[in-house]
Design a protein around this motif. Structure first.
Motif, PDB file in Angstrom:
ATOM      1  N   UNK A 240       0.830  -1.207   0.000  1.00  0.00           N
ATOM      2  CA  UNK A 240       0.000   0.000   0.000  1.00  0.00           C
ATOM      3  C   UNK A 240       0.862   1.253   0.000  1.00  0.00           C
ATOM      4  N   UNK A 241       1.955   1.246   0.776  1.00  0.00           N
ATOM      5  CA  UNK A 241       2.853   2.406   0.811  1.00  0.00           C
ATOM      6  C   UNK A 241       3.432   2.673  -0.571  1.00  0.00           C
ATOM      7  N   UNK A 242       3.879   1.632  -1.242  1.00  0.00           N
ATOM      8  CA  UNK A 242       4.500   1.808  -2.549  1.00  0.00           C
ATOM      9  C   UNK A 242       3.473   2.218  -3.590  1.00  0.00           C
ATOM     10  N   UNK A 243       2.308   1.586  -3.575  1.00  0.00           N
ATOM     11  CA  UNK A 243       1.281   1.915  -4.562  1.00  0.00           C
ATOM     12  C   UNK A 243       0.825   3.357  -4.400  1.00  0.00           C
ATOM     13  N   UNK A 244       0.646   3.806  -3.178  1.00  0.00           N
ATOM     14  CA  UNK A 244       0.265   5.194  -2.947  1.00  0.00           C
ATOM     15  C   UNK A 244       1.378   6.151  -3.358  1.00  0.00           C
ATOM     16  N   UNK A 245       2.621   5.747  -3.141  1.00  0.00           N
ATOM     17  CA  UNK A 245       3.747   6.585  -3.558  1.00  0.00           C
ATOM     18  C   UNK A 245       3.785   6.733  -5.073  1.00  0.00           C
ATOM     19  N   UNK A 246       3.458   5.666  -5.785  1.00  0.00           N
ATOM     20  CA  UNK A 246       3.392   5.723  -7.244  1.00  0.00           C
ATOM     21  C   UNK A 246       2.320   6.726  -7.680  1.00  0.00           C
ATOM     22  N   UNK A 247       1.162   6.694  -7.036  1.00  0.00           N
ATOM     23  CA  UNK A 247       0.095   7.632  -7.384  1.00  0.00           C
ATOM     24  C   UNK A 247       0.516   9.076  -7.125  1.00  0.00           C
ATOM     25  N   UNK A 248       1.261   9.293  -6.062  1.00  0.00           N
ATOM     26  CA  UNK A 248       1.733  10.638  -5.742  1.00  0.00           C
ATOM     27  C   UNK A 248       2.792  11.094  -6.745  1.00  0.00           C
ATOM     28  N   UNK A 249       3.625  10.170  -7.193  1.00  0.00           N
ATOM     29  CA  UNK A 249       4.779  10.521  -8.026  1.00  0.00           C
ATOM     30  C   UNK A 249       4.397  11.223  -9.311  1.00  0.00           C
ATOM     31  N   UNK A 250       3.261  10.882  -9.896  1.00  0.00           N
ATOM     32  CA  UNK A 250       2.877  11.459 -11.181  1.00  0.00           C
ATOM     33  C   UNK A 250       1.710  12.434 -11.065  1.00  0.00           C
ATOM     34  N   UNK A 251       1.322  12.777  -9.842  1.00  0.00           N
ATOM     35  CA  UNK A 251       0.141  13.621  -9.661  1.00  0.00           C
ATOM     36  C   UNK A 251       0.288  14.958 -10.368  1.00  0.00           C
ATOM     37  N   UNK A 252       1.455  15.573 -10.271  1.00  0.00           N
ATOM     38  CA  UNK A 252       1.700  16.813 -11.001  1.00  0.00           C
ATOM     39  C   UNK A 252       3.203  17.025 -11.075  1.00  0.00           C
ATOM     40  N   UNK A 253       3.651  17.542 -12.198  1.00  0.00           N
ATOM     41  CA  UNK A 253       5.096  17.691 -12.375  1.00  0.00           C
ATOM     42  C   UNK A 253       5.368  18.838 -13.335  1.00  0.00           C
ATOM     43  N   UNK A 254       5.317  20.066 -12.802  1.00  0.00           N
ATOM     44  CA  UNK A 254       5.653  21.211 -13.624  1.00  0.00           C
ATOM     45  C   UNK A 254       4.548  21.655 -14.560  1.00  0.00           C
ATOM     46  N   UNK A 255       4.841  22.690 -15.339  1.00  0.00           N
ATOM     47  CA  UNK A 255       3.873  23.253 -16.269  1.00  0.00           C
ATOM     48  C   UNK A 255       3.880  22.429 -17.548  1.00  0.00           C
ATOM     49  N   UNK A 256       3.208  21.316 -17.511  1.00  0.00           N
ATOM     50  CA  UNK A 256       3.180  20.372 -18.626  1.00  0.00           C
ATOM     51  C   UNK A 256       1.986  20.648 -19.537  1.00  0.00           C
ATOM     52  N   UNK A 257       1.939  20.018 -20.704  1.00  0.00           N
ATOM     53  CA  UNK A 257       0.746  20.127 -21.552  1.00  0.00           C
ATOM     54  C   UNK A 257      -0.533  19.729 -20.830  1.00  0.00           C
ATOM     55  N   UNK A 258      -0.396  18.877 -19.825  1.00  0.00           N
ATOM     56  CA  UNK A 258      -1.549  18.481 -19.023  1.00  0.00           C
ATOM     57  C   UNK A 258      -2.259  19.688 -18.444  1.00  0.00           C
ATOM     58  N   UNK A 259      -1.495  20.552 -17.762  1.00  0.00           N
ATOM     59  CA  UNK A 259      -2.071  21.726 -17.125  1.00  0.00           C
ATOM     60  C   UNK A 259      -2.589  22.716 -18.158  1.00  0.00           C
ATOM     61  N   UNK A 260      -1.829  22.937 -19.210  1.00  0.00           N
ATOM     62  CA  UNK A 260      -2.223  23.902 -20.226  1.00  0.00           C
ATOM     63  C   UNK A 260      -3.525  23.487 -20.921  1.00  0.00           C
ATOM     64  N   UNK A 261      -3.600  22.211 -21.308  1.00  0.00           N
ATOM     65  CA  UNK A 261      -4.798  21.733 -22.008  1.00  0.00           C
ATOM     66  C   UNK A 261      -6.025  21.844 -21.117  1.00  0.00           C
ATOM     67  N   UNK A 262      -5.868  21.495 -19.838  1.00  0.00           N
ATOM     68  CA  UNK A 262      -6.999  21.556 -18.920  1.00  0.00           C
ATOM     69  C   UNK A 262      -7.461  22.996 -18.712  1.00  0.00           C
ATOM     70  N   UNK A 263      -6.518  23.904 -18.472  1.00  0.00           N
ATOM     71  CA  UNK A 263      -6.884  25.299 -18.219  1.00  0.00           C
ATOM     72  C   UNK A 263      -7.542  25.943 -19.440  1.00  0.00           C
ATOM     73  N   UNK A 264      -6.993  25.704 -20.620  1.00  0.00           N
ATOM     74  CA  UNK A 264      -7.552  26.297 -21.832  1.00  0.00           C
ATOM     75  C   UNK A 264      -8.948  25.749 -22.124  1.00  0.00           C
ATOM     76  N   UNK A 265      -9.147  24.462 -21.906  1.00  0.00           N
ATOM     77  CA  UNK A 265     -10.467  23.872 -22.131  1.00  0.00           C
ATOM     78  C   UNK A 265     -11.476  24.414 -21.136  1.00  0.00           C
TER      79      UNK A 265
END
Length: 263
Positions: free
Chosen positions: A58-83
């Protein structure tokens, strides 16, 4: 007439069952055994594998989920905000655009790394010599094709992904660092960039390997990444609602755009 009568039979799916009084998920009563008793990551793991994780898993699986939650000003953030700027009443569309904005390069690393490692065939019984042989074969096969090995290298963290060291330390601490991660580390030791420089193991590669060690099927590795990244998308959308910047981004892009006459 009501759609559901009081004596309606249980509604059953492949992973759960609902009655008039209970909701069951993979054999657990959702309200009495899961809600308030285990964290979301553990329920997510339960839905995927059919069992609750051990405390270490459970500790490792939760850490994996945290690891990719957000990482800088990526296209992810830009696409979401613009939409969201264009359709603020449709947050689900903005979330979808943000997740899709991550594309295969970001979200596919979990899956790609996992498939390479799984295809190599490491097992719990694999010796160090076995893993060395498998790692050499993986590196040689990719080198012969001129292909990059997924999970190695990072465009920003040139000196090593800070998430990777933490993930590996936790895996060792909880004794869940298995054959896939051990193989990935040996692959990383042998792999170099086209210019001959060493390639660091990035968080995507580490997460893909660890998820395979946790028994997650490669078919759903990308789905785990999607759920993780969606948390960051919703965070950006919450910030967009508080302090809008999507329209500014849109105007900036329009001012920089150069339109060519049709020939």
């Amino acid at each position: 007439m009501a759609i559901f009568e009081d004596d309606h039979p249980p509604m059953t799916t492949s992973i759960g069952r609902s009655t008039a009084d209970d909701i069951w998920v993979q054999g657990y009563n959702l309200a009495d055994e899961l809600m308030g008793e285990v964290d979301f990551g553990s329920v997510f793991y339960l839905l995927i594998t059919g069992r609750l994780p051990t405390p270490g898993e459970a500790r490792i699986f939760n850490a994996v989920l945290v690891a990719l939650a957000d990482h800088g000003l990526t296209p992810t953030a830009l696409a979401a905000r613009l939409t969201y700027t264009g359709a603020p009443d449709s947050i689900q569309g903005a979330v979808a655009a943000g997740v899709l904005g991550a594309g295969s390069v970001f979200l596919g690393v979990f899956e790609d790394a996992g498939r390479v490692l799984t295809a190599a065939g490491p097992t719990e019984a694999s010796s160090d010599a076995d893993l060395d042989r498998l790692a050499a074969a993986v590196v040689e096969e990719h080198r012969a094709r001129g292909a990059r090995i997924p999970g190695l290298g990072h465009p920003f963290h040139k000196n090593g992904d800070p998430r990777t060291a933490r993930l590996l330390a936790m895996a060792r601490e909880h004794d869940v660092l298995g054959p896939h991660t051990r193989l990935m580390l040996r692959v990383q030791e042998r792999a170099t960039s086209p210019s001959g420089k060493p390639l660091a193991l990035n968080a995507g590669g580490a997460c893909g390997a660890l998820l395979c060690d946790l028994g997650i099927d490669t078919a759903v590795l990308r789905g785990v990444a999607v759920v993780s990244r969606a948390a960051g998308v919703v965070g950006h959308l919450a910030e967009e609602a508080r302090a809008p910047m999507g329209r500014t981004l849109w105007y900036m892009a329009e001012r920089e755009a150069t339109y060519q006459a049709r020939r």
